[in-house]
Design an enzyme around this catalytic site. Sequence first.
Site, short mmCIF file in Angstrom:
data_model
loop_
_atom_site.label_atom_id
_atom_site.label_comp_id
_atom_site.label_asym_id
_atom_site.label_seq_id
_atom_site.Cartn_x
_atom_site.Cartn_y
_atom_site.Cartn_z
N ASP A 11 7.87 -10.77 23.71
CA ASP A 11 7.53 -9.54 24.42
C ASP A 11 7.23 -8.48 23.36
O ASP A 11 7.55 -8.65 22.18
CB ASP A 11 8.71 -9.10 25.30
CG ASP A 11 8.45 -7.77 26.01
OD1 ASP A 11 7.33 -7.56 26.52
OD2 ASP A 11 9.35 -6.91 26.03
N SER A 12 6.67 -7.35 23.79
CA SER A 12 6.47 -6.23 22.88
C SER A 12 7.81 -5.70 22.36
O SER A 12 7.84 -4.95 21.39
CB SER A 12 5.74 -5.11 23.60
OG SER A 12 6.55 -4.62 24.66
N CYS A 74 5.69 -10.69 28.85
CA CYS A 74 5.18 -9.32 28.77
C CYS A 74 3.92 -9.25 29.62
O CYS A 74 2.95 -9.99 29.37
CB CYS A 74 4.84 -9.01 27.31
SG CYS A 74 4.05 -7.40 27.06
N GLU A 152 13.76 0.58 25.13
CA GLU A 152 13.86 0.21 23.70
C GLU A 152 14.96 1.03 23.02
O GLU A 152 15.56 0.59 22.05
CB GLU A 152 12.52 0.44 22.99
CG GLU A 152 11.44 -0.58 23.33
CD GLU A 152 11.75 -1.99 22.87
OE1 GLU A 152 12.14 -2.17 21.71
OE2 GLU A 152 11.63 -2.92 23.69
N CYS A 184 6.41 -4.75 34.75
CA CYS A 184 6.62 -4.69 33.31
C CYS A 184 8.01 -5.26 33.07
O CYS A 184 8.96 -4.91 33.79
CB CYS A 184 6.55 -3.23 32.84
SG CYS A 184 7.15 -2.99 31.14
N HIS A 186 10.22 -4.79 30.95
CA HIS A 186 11.30 -3.86 30.57
C HIS A 186 11.99 -3.28 31.81
O HIS A 186 13.16 -2.89 31.74
CB HIS A 186 10.75 -2.69 29.75
CG HIS A 186 10.50 -3.00 28.30
ND1 HIS A 186 9.47 -3.80 27.88
CD2 HIS A 186 11.15 -2.61 27.18
CE1 HIS A 186 9.50 -3.88 26.54
NE2 HIS A 186 10.51 -3.17 26.10
N1 DGL Z 1 7.44 -5.54 28.57
C1 DGL Z 1 6.06 -5.14 28.46
C2 DGL Z 1 5.33 -5.47 29.74
O1 DGL Z 1 5.80 -6.31 30.48
C3 DGL Z 1 5.99 -3.72 28.00
C4 DGL Z 1 4.64 -3.29 27.57
C5 DGL Z 1 4.60 -2.26 26.49
O2 DGL Z 1 5.16 -2.50 25.42
O3 DGL Z 1 3.97 -1.22 26.71
O4 DGL Z 1 4.29 -4.95 30.02
#
Ligand code: DGL
Length: 271
Positions: A11-12, A74, A152, A184, A186
């Site tokens: 993931d990011s 992600c 984060e 998302c 997160h």
């Molecule tokens: N967890 C990522 C998602 O599902 C976050 C995206 C981001 O870093 O902007 O989109």
Amino acid sequence: MSPADPIGVFDSGVGGLSVLHEIRRALPAEDLLYVADSGYAPYGDKSQQFIEDRSIAISEFLVSRNVKAIVVACNTATGAAVTTLRSRFLMPIIAMEPAVKPAAESTKSGVIGVLATSRTLASDNFVKLFARYGEDVEILGQACPGLVEQVEAGDLSGGKTRLLLAQYVLPLLERSADTIVLGCTHYPFLAPLIQEISGPGVAVIDSAAAVARQLRRRLEVGDLLADESRVGAECFWTSGVPDKAKPLVSQLWKTNVEVYALPASAEHKLE
Ligand code: DGL
């Protein structure tokens, strides 16, 4: 690829841990390798090329660790990079899809809200979902700048997180949404707060469990499921600062874990 090989998940940042929880529940025997690209989060405000490059670099790293499947945990990276990843890597690549289908099937008010990054809302995948289900139900896409950063930072319930969520969720409720899709990875960590703001009459749903089921199916079909008598382990890497990531990953994974620095080879564009 063999059944004893691990599964790679990325993931990011730490959001994909919400998917990792469901994968662990569905597949207790599997070894799981997780990469949090926190050094480059959020992806939401990066270009498609940048996200594609990061997704390739991380996938190359996971392939170097012999993974038998990759989960793009992600939504933003799915929208920006999954086609490229599938054309470059031979193993099953499982990706996210916001839970618009179950939401459209279960809404009573006929209005659903989708919280996601603006990049996900503008992606081809989402435009297709919108076209497919948007005739029968009203789909309200809501971009949520700032929320990924709050997660984060490990702030799941503080004043600023609460304020941002109220700003994004209340307009959906005013327009009669009775189902809120977390588009998302997160955001499931914010689900208790989203539910509190929305009230008990609103369903808050995400697609992590569906993705874990899909992963299980793909492994079954490929004869790649690990021996079920064993107990799987997890290993975590970050492109951010490992000492900072360790308490956050441990908090979200609900166990004290070690977090390693992503090797320099995965820090740069590979071509
Ligand atoms: N967890 C990522 C998602 O599902 C976050 C995206 C981001 O870093 O902007 O989109």
